[in-house]
Design an enzyme around this catalytic site. Structure first.
Site, PDB file in Angstrom:
ATOM      1  N   SER A 191      -8.271 -14.381  -4.538  1.00  0.00           N
ATOM      2  CA  SER A 191      -8.937 -13.575  -5.568  1.00  0.00           C
ATOM      3  C   SER A 191     -10.431 -13.854  -5.703  1.00  0.00           C
ATOM      4  CB  SER A 191      -8.222 -13.737  -6.922  1.00  0.00           C
ATOM      5  OG  SER A 191      -6.888 -13.264  -6.830  1.00  0.00           O
TER       6      SER A 191
ATOM      7  N   GLY B  42      -9.578 -11.773   0.907  1.00  0.00           N
ATOM      8  CA  GLY B  42      -8.646 -10.728   1.284  1.00  0.00           C
ATOM      9  C   GLY B  42      -9.121  -9.376   0.785  1.00  0.00           C
ATOM     10  N   GLY B  43      -8.558  -8.928  -0.338  1.00  0.00           N
ATOM     11  CA  GLY B  43      -8.798  -7.584  -0.863  1.00  0.00           C
ATOM     12  C   GLY B  43     -10.270  -7.196  -0.937  1.00  0.00           C
TER      13      GLY B  43
ATOM     14  N   GLU C 150       1.111 -16.103   3.701  1.00  0.00           N
ATOM     15  CA  GLU C 150       1.970 -14.934   3.943  1.00  0.00           C
ATOM     16  C   GLU C 150       2.764 -15.109   5.237  1.00  0.00           C
ATOM     17  OE1 GLU C 150      -1.033 -11.902   3.453  1.00  0.00           O
ATOM     18  OE2 GLU C 150      -1.164 -12.430   1.335  1.00  0.00           O
TER      19      GLU C 150
ATOM     20  N   GLY D  28      -4.275 -12.389  -4.134  1.00  0.00           N
ATOM     21  CA  GLY D  28      -3.994 -10.997  -4.486  1.00  0.00           C
ATOM     22  C   GLY D  28      -3.553 -10.802  -5.921  1.00  0.00           C
TER      23      GLY D  28
ATOM     24  N   HIS E 114      -1.546 -18.889   7.367  1.00  0.00           N
ATOM     25  CA  HIS E 114      -1.709 -18.203   6.082  1.00  0.00           C
ATOM     26  C   HIS E 114      -0.386 -18.258   5.314  1.00  0.00           C
ATOM     27  CE1 HIS E 114      -2.362 -15.077   3.117  1.00  0.00           C
ATOM     28  NE2 HIS E 114      -3.654 -15.196   3.362  1.00  0.00           N
TER      29      HIS E 114
ATOM     30  N   GLU F 205      -5.958 -22.114  -0.127  1.00  0.00           N
ATOM     31  CA  GLU F 205      -5.582 -20.861  -0.771  1.00  0.00           C
ATOM     32  C   GLU F 205      -4.335 -21.090  -1.621  1.00  0.00           C
ATOM     33  OE1 GLU F 205      -7.199 -17.243   1.468  1.00  0.00           O
ATOM     34  OE2 GLU F 205      -5.318 -17.781   2.426  1.00  0.00           O
TER      35      GLU F 205
ATOM     36  N   ASN G 175     -10.337 -11.338   5.484  1.00  0.00           N
ATOM     37  CA  ASN G 175      -8.999 -11.172   6.056  1.00  0.00           C
ATOM     38  C   ASN G 175      -8.487  -9.795   5.642  1.00  0.00           C
ATOM     39  OD1 ASN G 175      -6.323 -11.304   6.772  1.00  0.00           O
ATOM     40  ND2 ASN G 175      -5.780 -12.938   5.326  1.00  0.00           N
ATOM     41  N   TRP G 176      -8.529  -8.860   6.578  1.00  0.00           N
ATOM     42  CA  TRP G 176      -8.125  -7.487   6.235  1.00  0.00           C
ATOM     43  C   TRP G 176      -6.606  -7.359   6.108  1.00  0.00           C
ATOM     44  CZ3 TRP G 176     -11.470  -3.282   9.223  1.00  0.00           C
ATOM     45  CH2 TRP G 176     -12.778  -3.327   8.723  1.00  0.00           C
ATOM     46  N   LYS G 177      -5.860  -8.363   6.538  1.00  0.00           N
ATOM     47  CA  LYS G 177      -4.389  -8.286   6.504  1.00  0.00           C
ATOM     48  C   LYS G 177      -3.935  -6.988   7.204  1.00  0.00           C
ATOM     49  CE  LYS G 177      -4.503 -11.205   2.481  1.00  0.00           C
ATOM     50  NZ  LYS G 177      -3.890 -11.672   1.257  1.00  0.00           N
TER      51      LYS G 177
HETATM   52  P1  PGA Z   1      -7.178 -12.133  -1.802  1.00  0.00           P
HETATM   53  O1  PGA Z   1      -6.518 -12.768  -0.468  1.00  0.00           O
HETATM   54  O2  PGA Z   1      -8.675 -12.372  -1.691  1.00  0.00           O
HETATM   55  O3  PGA Z   1      -6.820 -10.677  -1.755  1.00  0.00           O
HETATM   56  O4  PGA Z   1      -6.598 -12.856  -2.968  1.00  0.00           O
HETATM   57  C1  PGA Z   1      -6.998 -13.959   0.082  1.00  0.00           C
HETATM   58  C2  PGA Z   1      -6.227 -14.306   1.322  1.00  0.00           C
HETATM   59  O5  PGA Z   1      -5.013 -14.110   1.347  1.00  0.00           O
HETATM   60  O6  PGA Z   1      -6.822 -14.773   2.310  1.00  0.00           O
END
Ligand code: PGA
Length: 247
Positions: free
Chosen positions: A210, A231-232, A97, A171, A95, A165, A11-13
């Site tokens: 993470s 994500g990251g 977010e 993050g 998600h 999640e 997930n590049w966000k």
């Molecule tokens: P993260 O994000 O790996 O940067 O913790 C995961 C996500 O939000 O899908």
């Protein structure tokens, strides 16, 4: 009962420009004979370019969200049909977010899932508790409630996955212990079987929050973990491939 094929999705966000397609190209080139299905979900504006460069190859391309409606006066939004038309085959929905930042409810997420199915997108539906909810001993109740509320009955017979999640792990570099992950994944599995019968046993339950090359092997081999939402660490091909190879 054969285990579901694992899914590892990046997930590049809101990260990535045209030049980032090189990272996706490197991931596609490095997949080798991984047993997983691997996807990258870039910002929607990059989907078409990524699909033009890599479409038809082993790397799947997904969206990160879409509107619940087909089309209309929704300034700034994209529809499920647009994502599919651009070359996406999956989409992340619900998600945290989006739930926290845009007040998305379970009902809204369920309506987006229906729109995804209408246009042939495979949903990855996210659920997860906040730190306060976990501290109050409510993690299982919150997560299974989100599964019940966010997955419409139209998913019966369709290919989809659920991503657990924990909000506090996204993050932050923090992750639950393996027994904590397994406890939640088993509760999600039981809920899926309650809702979809035998088919509920074949839905991959991804872990997200993470995930990094260093912790991926332990997480990916935990009971009832059917892949990861990353994500990251999905932004750099070397890190994402390190996670994929940990399977
Ligand atoms: P993260 O994000 O790996 O940067 O913790 C995961 C996500 O939000 O899908």
């Amino acid at each position: 009962m054969t285990a579901p094929q694992p899914l590892i999705a990046g997930n590049w966000k809101m990260n990535g420009l045209g030049a980032s397609l090189e990272e996706a190209r490197a991931v596609a080139a490095g997949l080798g004979d991984t047993p997983a299905r691997v996807a990258i979900c870039p910002p929607s504006i990059l989907i078409h370019r990524m699909a033009s460069a890599l479409g038809g190859g082993p790397l799947l391309i997904g969206g990160q969200d879409h509107h619940w409606d087909d089309a209309g006066a929704f300034t700034g939004d994209v529809s499920a049909e647009m994502l599919a038309d651009a070359g996406a085959s999956l989409v992340i929905l619900g998600h945290s977010e989006r739930r926290a930042g845009y007040r998305e409810t379970d009902e809204l997420v369920a309506s987006k899932v229906k729109a995804a199915l209408k246009y042939g997108l495979e949903p990855i539906v996210c659920v997860g508790e906040t730190l306060d909810e976990r501290k109050a001993g409510k993690a299982l109740e919150i997560v299974t409630g989100q599964v019940r509320g966010s997955l419409p009955s139209e998913l019966a017979g369709k290919t989809f996955s659920v991503a657990y999640e924990p909000v506090w792990a996204i993050g932050t570099g923090l992750t639950p212990t393996t027994p904590e992950i397994e406890e939640v994944h088993r509760a999600i599995r039981a809920t899926l079987v309650e809702m979809f019968g035998e088919a509920g046993k074949r839905v991959p339950i991804l872990y997200g929050g993470s995930v990094k090359p260093g912790n991926a092997a332990e997480i990916l081999h935990a009971d009832e973990v059917g892949g990861a939402l990353v994500g990251g660490a999905s932004l750099k091909a070397a890190d994402f491939l390190g996670i994929i190879r940990a399977l």
